[in-house]
Motif scaffolding. Structure first.
Motif, PDB file in Angstrom:
ATOM      1  N   LEU A 188      -5.508  19.231 -55.417  1.00 12.44           N
ATOM      2  CA  LEU A 188      -4.670  18.026 -55.503  1.00 12.44           C
ATOM      3  C   LEU A 188      -5.355  16.845 -54.830  1.00 12.44           C
ATOM      4  CD1 LEU A 188      -1.063  19.316 -54.806  1.00 12.44           C
ATOM      5  CD2 LEU A 188      -1.964  18.373 -56.929  1.00 12.44           C
ATOM      6  N   MET A 189      -5.997  17.152 -53.693  1.00  9.96           N
ATOM      7  CA  MET A 189      -6.652  16.109 -52.919  1.00  9.96           C
ATOM      8  C   MET A 189      -7.798  15.477 -53.708  1.00  9.96           C
ATOM      9  SD  MET A 189      -8.191  16.883 -49.224  1.00  9.96           S
ATOM     10  CE  MET A 189      -9.572  17.772 -49.930  1.00  9.96           C
ATOM     11  N   LYS A 190      -8.463  16.309 -54.487  1.00 12.87           N
ATOM     12  CA  LYS A 190      -9.580  15.788 -55.286  1.00 12.87           C
ATOM     13  C   LYS A 190      -9.082  14.836 -56.374  1.00 12.87           C
ATOM     14  CE  LYS A 190     -12.912  17.641 -53.129  1.00 12.87           C
ATOM     15  NZ  LYS A 190     -13.906  16.817 -52.438  1.00 12.87           N
ATOM     16  N   LEU A 191      -7.776  14.899 -56.641  1.00  9.72           N
ATOM     17  CA  LEU A 191      -7.211  13.981 -57.639  1.00  9.72           C
ATOM     18  C   LEU A 191      -6.900  12.610 -57.045  1.00  9.72           C
ATOM     19  CD1 LEU A 191      -4.728  16.344 -59.498  1.00  9.72           C
ATOM     20  CD2 LEU A 191      -6.965  15.584 -60.271  1.00  9.72           C
ATOM     21  N   LEU A 192      -6.971  12.514 -55.711  1.00 12.08           N
ATOM     22  CA  LEU A 192      -6.703  11.214 -55.086  1.00 12.08           C
ATOM     23  C   LEU A 192      -7.710  10.205 -55.601  1.00 12.08           C
ATOM     24  CD1 LEU A 192      -6.187  12.027 -51.293  1.00 12.08           C
ATOM     25  CD2 LEU A 192      -4.481  11.153 -52.876  1.00 12.08           C
ATOM     26  N   PRO A 193      -7.239   9.035 -56.007  1.00 11.19           N
ATOM     27  CA  PRO A 193      -8.194   8.039 -56.489  1.00 11.19           C
ATOM     28  C   PRO A 193      -8.992   7.453 -55.339  1.00 11.19           C
ATOM     29  CG  PRO A 193      -5.987   7.127 -56.455  1.00 11.19           C
ATOM     30  CD  PRO A 193      -5.854   8.561 -56.038  1.00 11.19           C
ATOM     31  N   GLY A 194     -10.144   6.911 -55.651  1.00  9.47           N
ATOM     32  CA  GLY A 194     -10.920   6.210 -54.636  1.00  9.47           C
ATOM     33  C   GLY A 194     -11.974   7.077 -53.978  1.00  9.47           C
ATOM     34  N   SER A 195     -12.813   6.409 -53.212  1.00  9.42           N
ATOM     35  CA  SER A 195     -13.945   7.066 -52.592  1.00  9.42           C
ATOM     36  C   SER A 195     -13.674   7.262 -51.106  1.00  9.42           C
ATOM     37  CB  SER A 195     -15.175   6.175 -52.798  1.00  9.42           C
ATOM     38  OG  SER A 195     -16.059   6.302 -51.721  1.00  9.42           O
ATOM     39  N   PRO A 196     -14.258   8.289 -50.486  1.00 11.78           N
ATOM     40  CA  PRO A 196     -14.077   8.462 -49.046  1.00 11.78           C
ATOM     41  C   PRO A 196     -14.960   7.518 -48.236  1.00 11.78           C
ATOM     42  CG  PRO A 196     -15.387  10.244 -49.938  1.00 11.78           C
ATOM     43  CD  PRO A 196     -14.979   9.397 -51.108  1.00 11.78           C
TER      44      PRO A 196
ATOM     45  N   VAL B  43     -26.396   8.575 -51.915  1.00 13.39           N
ATOM     46  CA  VAL B  43     -27.146   9.052 -50.751  1.00 13.39           C
ATOM     47  C   VAL B  43     -26.189   9.519 -49.662  1.00 13.39           C
ATOM     48  CG1 VAL B  43     -28.699   8.342 -48.886  1.00 13.39           C
ATOM     49  CG2 VAL B  43     -29.152   7.597 -51.222  1.00 13.39           C
ATOM     50  N   VAL B  44     -25.136   8.732 -49.421  1.00 13.06           N
ATOM     51  CA  VAL B  44     -24.185   9.077 -48.359  1.00 13.06           C
ATOM     52  C   VAL B  44     -23.359  10.302 -48.758  1.00 13.06           C
ATOM     53  CG1 VAL B  44     -22.330   8.225 -46.900  1.00 13.06           C
ATOM     54  CG2 VAL B  44     -24.079   6.648 -47.716  1.00 13.06           C
ATOM     55  N   LEU B  45     -22.894  10.312 -50.013  1.00 22.93           N
ATOM     56  CA  LEU B  45     -22.057  11.429 -50.466  1.00 22.93           C
ATOM     57  C   LEU B  45     -22.835  12.743 -50.400  1.00 22.93           C
ATOM     58  CD1 LEU B  45     -20.204   9.799 -53.485  1.00 22.93           C
ATOM     59  CD2 LEU B  45     -19.355  10.226 -51.192  1.00 22.93           C
ATOM     60  N   GLU B  46     -24.135  12.659 -50.655  1.00 27.16           N
ATOM     61  CA  GLU B  46     -24.998  13.846 -50.590  1.00 27.16           C
ATOM     62  C   GLU B  46     -24.888  14.500 -49.210  1.00 27.16           C
ATOM     63  OE1 GLU B  46     -26.900  14.956 -53.185  1.00 27.16           O
ATOM     64  OE2 GLU B  46     -27.380  16.697 -51.924  1.00 27.16           O
ATOM     65  N   LYS B  47     -24.891  13.649 -48.198  1.00 32.43           N
ATOM     66  CA  LYS B  47     -24.871  14.172 -46.831  1.00 32.43           C
ATOM     67  C   LYS B  47     -23.606  14.999 -46.577  1.00 32.43           C
ATOM     68  CE  LYS B  47     -24.672  13.253 -42.017  1.00 32.43           C
ATOM     69  NZ  LYS B  47     -23.807  12.542 -41.079  1.00 32.43           N
ATOM     70  N   TYR B  48     -22.501  14.585 -47.182  1.00 35.71           N
ATOM     71  CA  TYR B  48     -21.243  15.302 -46.975  1.00 35.71           C
ATOM     72  C   TYR B  48     -21.015  16.393 -48.020  1.00 35.71           C
ATOM     73  CZ  TYR B  48     -20.020  11.686 -43.622  1.00 35.71           C
ATOM     74  OH  TYR B  48     -20.008  10.849 -42.539  1.00 35.71           O
ATOM     75  N   GLY B  49     -22.020  16.605 -48.880  1.00 34.67           N
ATOM     76  CA  GLY B  49     -21.887  17.646 -49.908  1.00 34.67           C
ATOM     77  C   GLY B  49     -20.891  17.284 -50.984  1.00 34.67           C
ATOM     78  N   LEU B  50     -20.635  15.976 -51.154  1.00 32.09           N
ATOM     79  CA  LEU B  50     -19.624  15.574 -52.132  1.00 32.09           C
ATOM     80  C   LEU B  50     -20.202  15.321 -53.516  1.00 32.09           C
ATOM     81  CD1 LEU B  50     -17.444  13.255 -49.909  1.00 32.09           C
ATOM     82  CD2 LEU B  50     -16.872  15.510 -50.745  1.00 32.09           C
ATOM     83  N   ASN B  51     -21.526  15.521 -53.652  1.00 26.08           N
ATOM     84  CA  ASN B  51     -22.114  15.384 -54.984  1.00 26.08           C
ATOM     85  C   ASN B  51     -22.077  16.712 -55.734  1.00 26.08           C
ATOM     86  OD1 ASN B  51     -22.643  12.683 -54.753  1.00 26.08           O
ATOM     87  ND2 ASN B  51     -24.720  12.975 -53.959  1.00 26.08           N
ATOM     88  N   ASP B  52     -21.769  17.803 -55.009  1.00 28.55           N
ATOM     89  CA  ASP B  52     -21.707  19.114 -55.657  1.00 28.55           C
ATOM     90  C   ASP B  52     -20.529  19.165 -56.625  1.00 28.55           C
ATOM     91  OD1 ASP B  52     -23.786  19.854 -54.042  1.00 28.55           O
ATOM     92  OD2 ASP B  52     -22.488  20.688 -52.478  1.00 28.55           O
ATOM     93  N   PRO B  53     -20.621  20.066 -57.627  1.00 26.70           N
ATOM     94  CA  PRO B  53     -19.461  20.260 -58.508  1.00 26.70           C
ATOM     95  C   PRO B  53     -18.259  20.737 -57.687  1.00 26.70           C
ATOM     96  CG  PRO B  53     -21.386  21.471 -59.310  1.00 26.70           C
ATOM     97  CD  PRO B  53     -21.759  20.903 -57.995  1.00 26.70           C
ATOM     98  N   ILE B  54     -17.068  20.387 -58.119  1.00 25.01           N
ATOM     99  CA  ILE B  54     -15.875  20.698 -57.326  1.00 25.01           C
ATOM    100  C   ILE B  54     -15.701  22.191 -57.030  1.00 25.01           C
ATOM    101  CG2 ILE B  54     -13.331  20.634 -57.395  1.00 25.01           C
ATOM    102  CD1 ILE B  54     -13.530  17.761 -58.181  1.00 25.01           C
ATOM    103  N   PRO B  55     -15.955  23.090 -57.989  1.00 28.11           N
ATOM    104  CA  PRO B  55     -15.824  24.513 -57.642  1.00 28.11           C
ATOM    105  C   PRO B  55     -16.759  24.921 -56.496  1.00 28.11           C
ATOM    106  CG  PRO B  55     -15.950  24.249 -60.017  1.00 28.11           C
ATOM    107  CD  PRO B  55     -16.222  22.905 -59.428  1.00 28.11           C
ATOM    108  N   VAL B  56     -17.972  24.346 -56.475  1.00 26.54           N
ATOM    109  CA  VAL B  56     -18.910  24.662 -55.392  1.00 26.54           C
ATOM    110  C   VAL B  56     -18.347  24.148 -54.069  1.00 26.54           C
ATOM    111  CG1 VAL B  56     -21.230  24.272 -54.482  1.00 26.54           C
ATOM    112  CG2 VAL B  56     -20.881  24.586 -56.951  1.00 26.54           C
TER     113      VAL B  56
END
Lengths: 308, 568
Positions: free
Chosen positions: A26-34, A48-61
């Motif tokens: 559900l949280m992944k459905l929140l609009p907007g970027s962290p 580059v920043v999202l990579e650091k937090y692992g947010l570029n990975d596919p959602i199941p990962v």
């Protein structure tokens, strides 16, 4: 009894797992970027920043990684408070919220019960009308109105207690009172209704006929029976109070978790949202278990799994 | 029957609690200020070099902030609260002082090469970190490299340094190692910075939080814990954070080892987190805090007070118009929208906090002509005048040109109460244009950003604050395909003016300024890319005994280095 508790604990773990999964997606459905300044960065820079937090990975990962860490008790680090561990943040913040919640519950329940008791015992007297009136008032006026009034008159005008902030025992007085109004009202109303009903039942009449004095009957038989519906209502209410209320915390500048939770949702701080949701869910489930066990203590008729 | 009395007593207590909540209005004693005084730890006259000007007043400043400090790590800071307290505890090359002029920090002076691409800063040798280490050029090299290092995950690092410091972009993309970044320590006290292109405002940029130095050995020693608590961070500036209770507040004390400690008069700053304006006002009235920002509903009550003041901010709000929309692709339609909005009404009625109507895309009192010293806004004047009749004419022309009778436009606005009031007001104004229907959508900030990036809007209430003191921070937003353009506006003439300003005119301040003036006319007057709304101000109450606090237009909101308490 032990078996019952173990069984319930297993259910708890399953429930927690389901809640974690559901919240995650559900949280992944929140609009907007962290990101705090997504408006200023190009997409490459954001990546580059999202990579650091692992947010570029596919959602199941991401889900798998989160659950593995969760199983090890690691809730991750916050996005809005860089590098700060979610566990630390929640532990910092839950204290004041719980303290206020518990104080408000204890005061609220005791005063409310007394109020209800008085109403019931002096049924249809001016005392009853007054306390019923107060109960209705307490239940219908939102707590932030009381909070504002208390802050201005008691804090600013009279100076009896600090206006706001969180630096010692005296600072908890006004927020506790504001929070306690609602439980007082609820407890008083339930107590009154239940006591009226219980006091009219045959076993009370019998006890009185046998010469047991009025207050003995009230305490030993009346109160105990009237408590059951009260506990059903107050349990969830206690959770609501202990997990922090945004409005009261903001008005009295209490560093509690309620405000923290709302802000985390607004700025997409995923780890904090997850951590707080799980904590609240856990407390909720736990209290429900406690309530179920309490029923048995109060009312022998529903003592669980005994004598199986 | 004794027990009945007991119950009555309890009831009386309960009643008195309720009654206490509703009475007491007449008793106007303010004895709660006594409580406030005892809270302040006594720190008064410990230092003997206290200047005479400060008198006997206790040098303690009590402040509020509306949010917890998100981070004290200069590389990761992104918001006003973080930059404020980083600025109070750390000196960069320079520090922003009175009138937004730079004053010496760790650097004493600098030389700029002929081509303006190499800046050599000479650092003072008497500056130390709060652990006793000297502050050297290596601390700057490390900090700047760390800010653009992709492993750091900094947002402001690439935002502030890409295109400014040589190789920043390539380093951030991971193409070249961080050592390639154009910043080197020639020796311990000489810092050499190579720029990507001439940057006339680089001096003011060095005061910004992202450019603050970091003590490498300390940062690495602390690792993940760096800057998370009062004892895992270092300071080299006027104050040190001595206590940090997360969510509750923090305490700064004067840094006795600061190189300029003799000019720092304040002994202690206490900051408490208070989100509710009403609570802040109550704390101000009881004397527990020395300053509070007011929201619109408190302005009428306090605007006649001697302690009331308005601080102009260089932050602009405007309506963005998406030119990919057929109606908004028509310049007359855009001009009609510009002219029909009563901006005075917004600032007087809706905001009521000292904000002023804006007449272009450059705030008032932000940048001045390098030769005449005249204000940018004065020179270009109001490029938009509210004129409903003219707007209606333009709108009629637009409808004719578009061959339409009726038009419907979406309007994206914020979800706060003030934003919703304002957007309802603007909708009314716009609908004075015959046949125009405006559908307001109120969304959270993050959603608005998403839809801005996707250009999924027709009209949008948007705002921008500067990141450095130069017209470029507002003007380069609207170059063709600029990351913040997102209006579909593209003009060769505009692009070439901005390009020239950043390039061949970089060393010709006067011509460069003229280019920006010209660019603004194209943006607002000719092309009507934006409909200006207002320039924000903050209304606040400040105790008269607080002196010497400098208000900054960018970076940290306030500079407390020279602040003191007098006559409390």
């Amino acid at each position: 009894m032990t078996r019952y508790i173990i069984q319930r604990l297993v259910y708890m773990i399953i429930t927690m797992f389901l809640i974690a999964t559901l919240t995650f997606f559900l949280m992944k459905l929140l609009p907007g970027s962290p990101l705090a300044s997504a408006d200023k960065l190009s997409e490459e820079q954001q990546a580059v920043v999202l990579e650091k937090y692992g947010l570029n990975d596919p959602i199941p990962v991401q889900y798998y990684n989160y659950m593995v860490n969760l199983a090890q008790g690691d809730l991750g680090i916050s996005f809005q408070f860089d590098n700060r561990e979610v566990t630390t943040i929640i532990m910092d913040r839950i204290g004041p919220s719980m303290q206020l919640g518990i104080q408000a519950m204890v005061i609220g329940t005791i005063l409310g019960m007394l109020l209800g008791l008085v109403s019931a015992l002096y049924h249809n007297s001016p005392l009853d009308y007054t306390s019923t009136f107060l109960a209705v008032l307490g239940q219908s006026i939102p707590s932030f109105v009381f909070a504002g009034l208390l802050q201005f008159y008691i804090g600013v005008k009279l100076g009896w207690f600090p206006v706001a902030l969180w630096e010692g025992w005296e600072y908890t007085v006004l927020p506790t009172v504001s929070l306690a109004i609602f439980p007082i009202a609820i407890a008083a109303r339930f107590m009154r209704t239940e006591m009226l009903e219980v006091m009219g039942s045959d076993y009370i009449v019998t006890a009185r006929a046998k010469g047991v004095n009025k207050f003995g009957v009230i305490i030993k038989h009346g109160l105990r029976n009237a408590l059951i519906p009260l506990i059903t209502v107050l349990g969830p209410l206690a959770i609501g109070l202990m997990t922090g209320t945004l409005v009261i915390e903001n008005i009295f500048a209490v560093p509690g978790i309620g405000e923290q939770f709302v802000k985390a949702i607004n700025v997409n701080d995923y780890p904090i949202i997850m951590g707080t949701t799980l904590l609240l869910a856990f407390m909720f489930i736990f209290i429900i278990l406690v309530i179920d066990l309490l029923y048995g203590v109060i009312d022998p008729r529903i003592r669980l799994a005994e004598g199986e | 029957m004794k027990k009945t009395n007991w119950l009555l007593l309890v009831l009386a207590l309960v009643l008195s609690m309720f009654l206490a909540a509703c009475s007491g209005g007449s008793d106007d004693t303010s004895n709660s200020t006594d409580d406030a005084d005892t809270e302040e730890t006594d720190s008064g006259d410990s230092s003997s070099e206290e200047e005479a000007a400060t008198g006997d007043s206790e040098q303690v400043l009590n402040l509020l902030d509306t949010a917890e400090i998100p981070t004290m790590d200069a590389s990761l800071a992104t918001d006003a609260v973080a930059f404020q307290w980083l600025g109070s505890t750390t000196d960069g090359l320079y520090r922003l002082g009175e009138g937004a002029e730079t004053e010496p920090g760790i650097a004493t002076d600098h030389e700029v090469s002929e081509d303006a691409l190499t800046w050599t800063f000479n650092l003072r040798e008497d500056a130390v970190w709060s652990n006793g280490d000297p502050v050297t050029a290596h601390d700057f090299v490390y900090a700047w490299q760390r800010a653009v290092d992709p492993d750091t995950g900094s947002e402001y690092g690439p935002y502030m340094m890409n295109g400014v410091i040589k190789n920043a972009e390539a380093v951030n993309a991971g193409d070249v190692p961080v050592e390639e970044l154009g910043v080197t320590a020639e020796d311990d006290y000489t810092l050499v910075v190579e720029l990507e292109k001439p940057v006339p405002y680089f001096e003011s940029l060095t005061t910004f939080g992202t450019f603050l130095p970091l003590n490498q050995s300390f940062v690495e020693e602390q690792g993940d814990q760096y800057a998370l608590e009062a004892d895992t961070l270092l300071s080299n500036g006027p104050f040190v954070i001595t206590e940090w209770n997360h969510g509750e507040g923090w305490t700064l004390e004067k840094n006795e080892d600061y190189w300029d400690a003799e000019n720092v008069k304040l002994e202690q700053i206490n900051v408490r987190v208070v989100k509710e304006t009403a609570t802040g006002v109550n704390l101000y009235d009881t004397g527990e805090v020395d300053r509070v920002n007011l929201s619109a509903e408190f302005v009428d009550q306090y605007s006649t007070s001697d302690e009331y003041r308005i601080i102009e901010e260089p932050t602009l709000f405007y309506v963005k118009m998406n030119q990919e929309n057929e109606i908004l692709s028509n310049v007359n339609a855009r001009k009609a929208i510009q002219m029909v909005i009563d901006r005075q009404g917004i600032t007087n009625t809706i905001l009521n906090n000292g904000s002023i109507p804006s007449g272009g895309h450059m705030p008032k009192n932000f940048v001045q002509h390098p030769e005449s010293g005249e204000d940018f806004r004065e020179l270009n004047g109001d490029l938009v005048q509210t004129d409903v009749e003219k707007a209606k004419e333009l709108w009629a022309t637009a409808k004719e040109e578009l061959g339409i009778e009726e038009a419907e436009l979406g309007y994206l606005g914020g979800d706060s109460e003030v934003a919703q009031n304002m957007d309802a007001f603007i909708k009314d104004q716009l609908e004075q244009l015959e046949g125009l229907t405006v559908n307001v959508e109120s969304v959270p900030f993050q959603v608005r950003l998403d839809r801005d990036t996707a250009m999924d809007y027709d009209l949008q209430n948007s705002g921008w604050g500067p990141d450095y003191i130069d017209p470029n921070t507002f003007m380069n937003m609207y170059v063709t395909d600029g990351a913040n353009n997102k209006t579909g506006f593209s003009s060769e003439e505009y692009d070439s003016l901005i390009q020239k300003a950043g390039d061949e005119l970089a060393l010709e301040p006067a011509e460069r300024f003229d280019a920006f003036l010209e660019a603004e006319k194209i943006l607002i007057e000719e092309e009507a890319v934006l409909a200006p709304l207002y320039q924000r101000a903050r209304a606040q109450l400040l105790k008269p005994y607080v002196k010497g606090v400098v208000v900054n237009p960018m970076g940290p909101d306030y500079n407390y280095k020279h602040a003191y308490i007098e006559g409390k």
